[in-house]
Design a protein around this motif. Structure first.
Motif, PDB file in Angstrom:
ATOM      1  N   VAL A 106      -1.352   6.719   4.052  1.00 20.54           N
ATOM      2  CA  VAL A 106      -1.983   5.498   3.555  1.00 20.54           C
ATOM      3  C   VAL A 106      -3.454   5.375   3.944  1.00 20.54           C
ATOM      4  CG1 VAL A 106      -1.931   2.971   3.578  1.00 20.54           C
ATOM      5  CG2 VAL A 106       0.216   4.263   3.558  1.00 20.54           C
ATOM      6  N   THR A 147      -6.266   4.568   1.018  1.00 13.95           N
ATOM      7  CA  THR A 147      -6.469   3.184   0.601  1.00 13.95           C
ATOM      8  C   THR A 147      -7.941   2.814   0.507  1.00 13.95           C
ATOM      9  OG1 THR A 147      -5.980   0.869   1.155  1.00 13.95           O
ATOM     10  CG2 THR A 147      -6.314   2.377   2.988  1.00 13.95           C
ATOM     11  N   HIS A 157       0.805   4.410  -2.465  1.00 14.25           N
ATOM     12  CA  HIS A 157       0.350   5.720  -1.992  1.00 14.25           C
ATOM     13  C   HIS A 157       1.467   6.612  -1.437  1.00 14.25           C
ATOM     14  CE1 HIS A 157      -3.769   4.379  -2.522  1.00 14.25           C
ATOM     15  NE2 HIS A 157      -3.533   3.318  -1.759  1.00 14.25           N
ATOM     16  N   GLU A 210       0.826  -1.206   0.000  1.00 10.04           N
ATOM     17  CA  GLU A 210       0.000   0.000   0.000  1.00 10.04           C
ATOM     18  C   GLU A 210       0.862   1.258   0.000  1.00 10.04           C
ATOM     19  OE1 GLU A 210      -3.279   0.445  -0.084  1.00 10.04           O
ATOM     20  OE2 GLU A 210      -4.124  -1.555   0.246  1.00 10.04           O
TER      21      GLU A 210
END
Length: 475
Positions: free
Chosen positions: A256, A260, A215, A211
């Protein structure tokens, strides 16, 4: 590989909100506010079940490294690793570095439980159930946080809006809300589907790394490189300074969690507080019949619903209500409990003046790997300190260019080395260390050694220490 949860405890930061007890070099997680344990030790205790948890990875900084090691030793708590951040880069870089370490040690599927070290939580069946639900959701690829059931429209916390239910008890996250104004906070509490953001997270090491690559690529690249170039130093792992400094300074929430599509939240009706204000300390303490929480030397008359804490001085508080009166060795804070969220603003004001800046930086009591010292009195060409040395510990073999020292034993036994001679001292005995003499202090006994140290000379700064031999790697 492991089926257990790997705790990652974040233990850096500076102390401002609980001034004057917390300072830049005395963060709140290492302070005993009420009771015998620090918040850091309480955090260690929460992840102390070896059937459920692997030994924790602790991420801290240079200033706190020996505090972490010593307070873990006091708890008889084994640590997997103490990771030292060379610079402050907020929580995203710390989590990315920890993920790289956990992946290497346990594999990408290992579940990380990221924990702030300065929260107060009651470990009961409800808490254990929340951890189990969160871990199960993390194993399905979710990035999970705890949402604390709000008890009031607090403006000092971020909020999470609950989304659709997921299998197993977790929920999707609709959105994160930054610290709101009072009116907005009240609306969210009334709505019933908003929860406080606890700042605790569970995810697998591989999922959070992936992730972050999506990001926050600069963060994960810098942190992973810093881990690859890390060096061992005694019991510590030092991240590479140059590589780590290349990471942006950003929180894991911004980097994040707010971006996400895999964010999940476990609604947690647990007893939780981040103890971020004196008001929060008062709420978690044991109160008397008048609603007062008292710690240390104090006399209260006609006072209600107040927090009174003193380290040394005797506080006499009369006719007050809903106030905090906090006395450290060198400063006293008095304010309304309802305004205690604004103590950080007061600290900024103190820090802006050269006359008071020192009150926000250095605490009169400084902890060291061997024990510590408290500054008692400072004057022109002299200062007085109380030294305390833990059983079996010794200071570095050292000398001073600009000062002489007189040591008076108050409690315990001291083994004193001066040049080529060794002398044993007991209570009420003293010794003189001339300027320039090579000397060392050792506590060979089984109880705490306490001394009064009187320094005299033209310069008395802590940087006038020439360490020749040091078991803590500082020479």
């Amino acid at each position: 590989m492991t089926n257990k949860i790997v705790p990652v405890i974040l233990a850096g930061g500076k102390g401002t909100r609980l001034w004057p007890l917390s300072r830049a070099t005395a963060a709140k997680q290492f302070i005993r506010f009420i009771g015998d344990q620090t918040l850091f030790q309480m955090t260690l205790e929460r992840v102390g079940d070896p059937a459920l948890y692997e030994p924790p990875v602790v991420v801290t900084n240079e200033e706190f490294r020996f505090l972490v090691a010593e307070q873990a030793r006091e708890q008889s708590m084994p640590l997997s690793m103490i990771v030292l951040e060379p610079s402050a880069r907020n929580t995203a870089a710390a989590v990315a570095a920890a993920a790289a370490i956990v992946s290497k040690q346990y594999g990408d599927d290992a579940v990380m439980f990221v924990l702030p070290s300065d929260h107060s939580i009651t470990v009961d069946d409800a808490y254990k159930t929340c951890v189990r639900i969160a871990a199960d959701a993390a194993r399905t690829g979710k990035l999970v946080t705890f949402g604390i059931s709000p008890t009031e429209p607090a403006t000092g916390y971020g909020y999470i809006e609950l989304g659709d239910a997921l299998p197993g008890g977790a929920h999707k996250v609709n959105r994160f809300v930054e610290k709101p104004k009072a009116e907005a906070a009240q609306k969210m509490v009334d709505a019933g589907n908003y929860y406080w953001n606890s700042g605790m997270f569970l995810f697998t090491a591989g999922r959070i790394a992936a992730e972050m690559t999506t990001h926050a690529p600069e963060v994960v690249a810098a942190a992973t490189n810093a881990v690859a170039k890390a060096q061992k130093d005694l019991d510590f792992t030092r991240l590479d300074a140059q590589a780590f400094a290349e990471s942006p300074s950003i929180s894991i929430d911004y980097a994040v969690m707010e971006k996400t599509a895999n964010a999940a939240v476990v609604p947690a009706a647990i007893n939780w507080s981040d103890l971020g204000s004196w008001d929060a300390i008062w709420k978690t303490g044991s109160s008397d019949d008048n609603g007062n929480v008292v710690s240390g030397n104090a006399t209260l008359i006609g006072t209600k619903n107040s927090l009174v804490m003193s380290r040394f001085s005797h506080l006499a508080v009369q006719g007050m209500e809903n106030v905090a009166v906090i006395a450290s060795e060198d400063a006293v804070y008095v304010g309304k409990l309802e305004n205690s969220q604004q103590v950080g603003d007061l600290v900024k004001h103190l820090a802006s003046s050269k006359k008071t800046e020192y009150l926000t930086e250095t605490h009169p009591t400084s902890l060291r790997p061997w024990g510590g010292y408290t500054s008692v009195l400072n004057g022109e060409r002299f200062q007085v300190k109380r030294l305390f040395v833990q059983p079996g510990k010794k200071l570095s073999l050292q000398k001073h260019h600009h000062r002489s020292e007189h040591w008076i034993v108050v409690k315990g036994a001291a083994e004193v080395t001066i040049d080529d001679s060794i002398t044993m001292l007991h209570e009420n005995q003293s010794i003189y260390i001339p300027q320039g003499a090579v000397h060392r202090l050792h506590n060979p006994g089984k109880i705490l050694l306490e001394l009064i140290e009187i320094q005299t000379g033209s310069y008395l700064g802590e940087d006038d220490i020439i360490r020749l031999v040091d078991e803590f790697g500082r020479s």
